[in-house]
Write a protein that holds these residues in place. Structure first.
Motif, PDB file in Angstrom:
ATOM      1  N   GLY A   1      40.327   5.051 -78.183  1.00  0.00           N
ATOM      2  CA  GLY A   1      40.017   6.477 -78.268  1.00  0.00           C
ATOM      3  C   GLY A   1      39.027   6.788 -79.365  1.00  0.00           C
TER       4      GLY A   1
ATOM      5  N   LYS B   1      46.254   6.899 -77.229  1.00  0.00           N
ATOM      6  CA  LYS B   1      45.161   7.438 -76.407  1.00  0.00           C
ATOM      7  C   LYS B   1      45.607   7.664 -74.968  1.00  0.00           C
TER       8      LYS B   1
ATOM      9  N   HIS C   1      46.164   5.193 -72.662  1.00  0.00           N
ATOM     10  CA  HIS C   1      45.619   4.213 -71.716  1.00  0.00           C
ATOM     11  C   HIS C   1      46.755   3.354 -71.155  1.00  0.00           C
TER      12      HIS C   1
ATOM     13  N   HIS D   1      47.660  11.826 -73.498  1.00  0.00           N
ATOM     14  CA  HIS D   1      46.563  11.660 -74.458  1.00  0.00           C
ATOM     15  C   HIS D   1      46.966  12.320 -75.771  1.00  0.00           C
TER      16      HIS D   1
ATOM     17  N   GLY E   1      38.122  13.621 -75.771  1.00  0.00           N
ATOM     18  CA  GLY E   1      37.230  12.466 -75.849  1.00  0.00           C
ATOM     19  C   GLY E   1      36.043  12.663 -76.758  1.00  0.00           C
TER      20      GLY E   1
END
Lengths: 984, 195
Positions: free
Chosen positions: A800, A844, A846, A973, A979
């Motif tokens: 991130g 983040k 993911h 997130h 982002g």
């Protein structure tokens, strides 16, 4: 003279005396002795106690079929129980102990079992311990387990090394007796690649154990000339101490070679044993024959043995089992024993032959038409009772009795492929039938060629025939003049007289009565008989006992033995240590380890490593003063978010995709679009299985119109490559594309954190612009660093943060890590391991293999919209099926601990107050960590309707570990949901 | 002069003597060549590669060339080409240019490690490691093998005396260890090393 029973002659090296102990008493033997022969030479007849009744037992055979003389060899961790004294080669310093006795071999308290045989008959387990049921587990089984078995394990790890390998040959010859030697000579001279294997340490088989088989040249002269010639042939491999233990498919044989068991001190680099897989084009089984006993009352006393064994001890080992011996036989061969023993100076007190027309071969007391009906001597034979042909009973004093009931071909290896042997009346035994393993033939006594003449010619003939099938012409060698007396036998299995026990299976204490009982209780099939009575089990696998049991069963059923049939023969022929099967593959050598390019450097830093498949990856890098791994991981994760960190990500799979159809190929394997990806850009891609479930994810970078590099997860690197090859070769062979793995070719490091660009700018060669404008998020390029070393740079981020992955040819991987550390010092660059990598990606949001676990779809992962409907790709259609897309299905969410309690991965999720049962289960936690950034435990998980439940408090149940916590559903997130950092 | 110097490192320790045998890493430049379908049909890839290398291409399970410059068969219309390590940054590009779109060329210099074993009676070493008939191997043979689960190519540079193994670099230490164990065993068995 301590070796009271040693006589002249034999195949011993008397210049090499060997000291050994048995039950802590010291004895001496010679090189060439086995433990059994040396003990007999020293007047020791009592060598063990029987399995059930703890009956005193002595050695019964002179070979690997031994059922009685089972001892423990060596001490400490090398202690090995249940070893047959007959095949234990004597060496200086050997320590052996008897087993299954307390307190001593001569006085064994468990011998009390022998006085209550009616409690321990066939099937006693099943009958005796039926009631009360509750006693079985707590009372009966522990007692039985304690009483059962013979020797005990040391309970220490095996300190020896074992080895394995593969051999190839034209002709494998199993057994180096007369038939095997003749076969080897024939094939060896013809130039064929031959392996001649024998379980004995001396080759020659019965040639070493008999007198006068080769009347003109003599056994020894022919044997040594033959072995010398075979040793001189480069195409012949002589393997002593090597047991072919199994016949497998397509001419493959298992062979155990014992390298050091006979050595007092072995070379440190020599494995104890080697397990060879032998690929043979043809094989000849020359395994010989073994004698069988006759059952009569008390036929198991120490001093009673096979007549052929008695003869072998006299001829090969120069040992008389006793000075006064008797013979009990139903065939002519028994008489040969009497002759040989007399030649060695023994007094033959009687030859008892069941046949009224028994021949006489020498001047010994012959009792024709008589039977041995009982014996005396608890710890060693003292006398035998003989029922003479006139019906009178005669006591004859003797210390040894040789019993011969005829000879059985050793046909086990001919039956390992389920072949069934057939009955041969001439020798009253089963012989190999036509259903042999592919490529195998049988010769010598194993094939009912019972004379030396027949064996020699049979072996040579079998070799000629086998080689002819391979297109090799071989001539018959000149074979010596050999003994050729016909077999004369009257089948006789057990003496009917007497109420006591006559033993059929010595190793399992199975008597004629047990077989009768099994028959009476309906266990008439041979396989049932075996299981019910344990006849034919354990280390000897019924080599001596099976036929006796079958004969009694045949008699009771009123059928010929041939109709009763045999049990199935299975490998191994003789016991093979588990260590030999494991070979070199134990401990850290169980499987190979893959090392990352920075492994050596990480070791220097004191990294803690973790296994990731075959890889060893740095898990974290502790620094002085850090006492808990969490301190280290928190520091590493925060350092990335604050400045810059470096992590070795070489382990991620890399697949080079080239060809004019490369873009079309990627469009097929990824569910999202790739055809329009510009050169110089990366894209995140999701691969689906055919059934619509997510398979793997990663980025693919386009370096040229027809050149992509696909990245996979570490775990799926091989699986994805295999999948892609399948697609290329089988599903779309029309696409012109080539694939090759480059995982190992490039050392790749993630450089992540706000200072990542500044760090890289210090090492990238001038002329390459990696500014935010010149090298935006998701850019990729081939460039050079450090003055011309080729590299690849990808602006991708798993953390991130502003991040890159930089790759160099792997030879430079170690150097690059060192350069990054040096150049990054001004930014306090921090190496981070897989643990911090995990924290950063969870923060983040993911997903990784924990989330793509084979149960989740793109919709579940919150990536439903990525599945392109504008093109065909693998899994697209089935990703729309019921169960994968419904609105109330599970969705990937973030979870924050409400009260600071951990949220363990694997926990299940429930609505507040819901009953913690499967019916109310709403999802699970797939990944969890402590977030040093948020200063609380967080997690990723899947929960029903997750997308609509942001902010809801749920309960996290961990029944396995007994915990319960509350968590708030949030976006996955946790960090920088817009982002902005990674685009900075 | 760049501010930072990037140096290459060996995959394993440089050279080990065991008995009368020696095991060492031979650094080589390496590239894979795989013909594209369109070129395969026309035989272009093989022709161009042969012309570039100046030699006939090896047959199935064979290699051509000598020393560090070898070309070995890895599959139908696929080859690995090795060259002295000095060419590590140019080998793939040169091949790519020579093949002119007829084949995929991939630099594998960092991907594979070559380990050379030399000494007498190497069959005794390799019969512990590979399943194929190593005693029947002839100079020029290049066989695929799995050694201790590690995918390898085994090239016979001289019958029974010189073998070159290729394995993925991450496995190099593991393969090196396996070779050392087998070599020690063979050396001990042959009496090359006193106990």
């Amino acid at each position: 003279m301590t070796q009271v029973n040693r006589v002249d002659g034999g195949r011993l090296d008397r210049t090499k005396p060997l000291n050994f102990t048995f039950d802590n008493r010291s004895y001496q033997g010679f090189e060439g002795d086995t433990l059994a022969s040396a003990l007999l030479a020293n007047g020791v007849r009592l060598m063990g106690r029987s399995f059930k009744y703890h009956r005193p037992r002595g050695v019964f055979t002179a070979g690997s079929e031994e059922p009685n003389a089972l001892v423990s060899l060596r001490e400490g961790a090398r202690h090995e129980p249940n070893t047959r004294a007959t095949v234990a080669e004597l060496f200086d310093g050997l320590t052996a102990k008897s087993q299954n006795r307390f307190p001593s071999l001569a006085l064994d308290l468990m011998g009390i079992n022998d006085f209550f045989p009616s409690f321990l008959t066939a099937g006693f387990y099943y009958k005796t311990f039926m009631w009360p049921a509750a006693f079985w587990e707590k009372v009966y089984e522990p007692i039985i387990r304690k009483a059962a078995g013979l020797g005990a394990l040391s309970m220490l790890p095996d300190p020896d090394a074992y080895d394995k390998g593969t051999l190839h040959c034209d002709l494998l010859i199993v057994g180096a007796g007369p038939a095997g030697l003749a076969a080897a000579l024939t094939a060896g001279r013809a130039g064929a690649r031959v392996i001649l294997a024998d379980e004995d340490f001396a080759m020659g088989g019965r040639l070493t154990m008999e007198a006068g088989l080769l009347s003109e040249i003599g056994n020894s002269a022919w044997l040594s000339a033959t072995l010398d010639e075979l040793a001189s042939l480069p195409n012949v491999r002589l393997m002593r101490r090597s047991t072919v233990y199994g016949a497998y498919d397509h001419g493959v044989y298992g062979l155990l070679e014992r390298n050091t068991d006979h050595l007092a001190r072995a070379h440190a680099d020599l494995p104890r044993q080697t397990l060879w897989r032998v690929y043979s084009k043809r094989a000849i089984l020359c395994s010989g024959a073994t004698e069988r006993p006759i059952a009569f009352e008390n036929n198991d006393r120490p001093g009673i043995m096979l007549a052929g064994a008695l003869r072998a001890y006299a001829n090969r080992w120069a040992v008389l089992a006793d000075q006064t011996v008797a013979i009990f036989t139903n065939n002519d061969d028994g008489h040969k024993t009497a002759v040989d023993l007399m030649a060695k100076g023994a007094t033959v007190a009687a030859v008892v032959d069941v046949r009224a027309d028994a021949p006489r071969l020498a001047d010994y007391p012959l009792y024709a038409g008589a039977q041995v009906v009982d014996t005396k001597g608890r710890l060693g034979l003292r006398s035998i009772s003989v029922r003479l042909s006139d019906g009178s009973l005669k006591q004859i004093d003797c210390g040894a009795l040789g019993v011969s009931g005829g000879w059985n071909p050793m046909l086990a290896l001919s039956c390992h492929q389920r072949g069934r042997p057939t009955w041969n009346d001439d020798i009253a035994a089963f012989v190999p039938a036509g259903t042999l393993p592919v490529g195998q033939s049988v010769a010598g006594a194993a094939n009912a060629q019972m004379t030396t003449h027949a064996a020699l010619n049979g072996g040579a003939g079998a070799a000629v025939a086998a080689l002819a099938e391979l297109g090799v012409t071989a001539g018959l060698p000149d074979l010596p003049v050999a003994e050729d007396a016909p077999v004369a036998i009257t089948p006789f299995w057990h003496v009917g007289e007497g109420k006591g026990r006559g033993w059929i299976d010595f190793q399992n204490d199975v008597t004629v009565k047990d077989v009768k009982l099994a028959h009476q209780e309906g266990f008439k099939s041979v396989e049932h008989l075996k299981r019910y009575t344990t006849l034919g089990m354990a280390t000897d696998q019924g080599k001596l006992s099976n036929l006796g049991g079958l004969a009694v069963m045949a008699e009771l059923s009123g059928k010929p033995i041939a109709e009763v049939g045999t049990t199935i023969f299975r490998p191994p022929y003789t016991p093979v240590p588990i260590g030999a099967f494991a070979g070199r593959h134990r401990d850290e050598d169980f499987r190979p380890t893959r090392r990352t390019p920075s492994h050596g450097w990480a070791q220097e830093q004191g990294a803690v490593f973790v296994e990731a498949g075959a890889w060893l990856r740095a898990q974290y890098f502790p620094r002085p003063g850090e006492t808990h791994w969490r301190q280290t991981v928190d520091r590493e994760a925060l350092a990335v978010r604050r400045s810059v960190g470096v992590c070795d990500v070489t382990t991620l799979g890399k697949i080079d995709v080239q060809g004019k159809d490369a873009a079309a190929f990627l469009n097929l394997i990824y569910c999202n679009g790739f055809a329009k990806l510009p050169v110089g850009k990366c894209r995140y891609g999701l691969m689906l299985r055919e059934d619509g479930i997510a398979m793997d994810d990663g980025t693919a970078a386009r370096f040229a119109e027809g050149h992509f590099v696909v990245t996979t997860t570490t775990a799926n690197a091989v699986g994805v490559y295999r999948h892609m090859e399948f697609v290329r070769q089988c599903l779309r062979p029309d696409l012109d594309v080539q694939l090759i793995s480059t995982t190992d070719a490039w050392a790749q490091y993630a450089v992540a954190g706000p200072n990542a660009r500044k760090l890289l700018q210090k090492i990238i060669d001038p002329g390459f612009d990696i500014s935010n404008e010149g090298f935006a998020f998701m850019a990729c390029a081939e460039l050079t660093i450090c003055g011309g070393i080729p590299a690849r740079l990808f602006r991708i981020s798993f953390s991130g943060e502003l991040a890159y992955e930089i790759a160099v040819p792997t030879r430079y991987g170690d150097g690059l890590m060192r350069v990054l550390m040096e150049a990054g010092a001004e930014f306090d660059v921090t190496p981070y391991g897989t643990e911090a990598l995990g924290v950063l990606r969870i923060e983040k949001g993911h997903g990784t293999a924990n989330e793509l676990n084979g149960q989740t779809s793109a919709a579940h992962l919150g990536m439903g919209r990525m599945v392109s409907t504008k093109k065909d790709s693998i899994g697209t259609v089935l990703s729309n099926r019921d169960g994968l897309t419904e609105a109330d299905g599970v969705r990937l969410v973030g979870l924050e601990s409400v009260d600071g309690a951990d949220l363990p991965a694997g926990s299940h999720l429930f609505a507040q107050g819901a009953e913690k049962t499967a019916a109310h289960d709403q999802g699970w936690i797939s990944s969890a960590c402590y977030s040093p950034h948020l200063e609380k435990p967080i997690a990723l998980g899947f929960i029903a309707r997750g997308q609509d439940r942001m902010g809801e408090i749920i309960e996290v149940a961990n029944p396995l570990q007994g915990g319960m916590a509350r968590a708030k559903i949030v976006s996955p997130h946790f960090i920088d949901p817009e982002g902005e950092r990674l685009r900075a | 002069m760049p501010d930072y110097v990037l140096t290459a490192t060996a995959a394993v320790e440089p050279s080990v003597d065991i008995g009368e045998m020696v095991l060492r890493e031979t650094p080589l430049a390496l590239a894979s060549v795989a013909a594209f379908d369109h070129a395969e049909a026309a035989g272009q890839a093989g022709d161009r590669l042969a012309r570039h290398l100046g030699q006939t291409l090896p047959g199935v399970q064979r290699f051509a060339g000598t020393g560090e410059s070898l070309c070995f068969w890895t599959g139908d219309q696929q080859w690995f080409v090795t060259a002295p390590i000095a060419q590590e940054h140019v080998l793939a590009a040169q091949l790519s240019e020579a093949l002119a779109e007829a084949a995929a060329v991939t630099d594998q210099t960092g991907g594979w490690v070559a380990l050379d074993v030399e000494g007498p009676a190497l069959t005794a070493v390799f019969e512990r490691l590979v399943g194929f008939d190593v005693a029947a191997m002839q100079t020029g043979d290049a066989l695929r093998a799995t050694i201790e689960h590690i995918g390898c190519f085994v090239l016979c540079l001289s019958e029974d005396r010189h073998m070159r193994l290729f394995c993925a670099r991450s496995f190099a230490e593991a393969l090196h260890h396996a070779l050392c164990v087998a070599m020690k065993t063979a050396a001990a068995q042959a009496g090359q090393v006193p106990g």
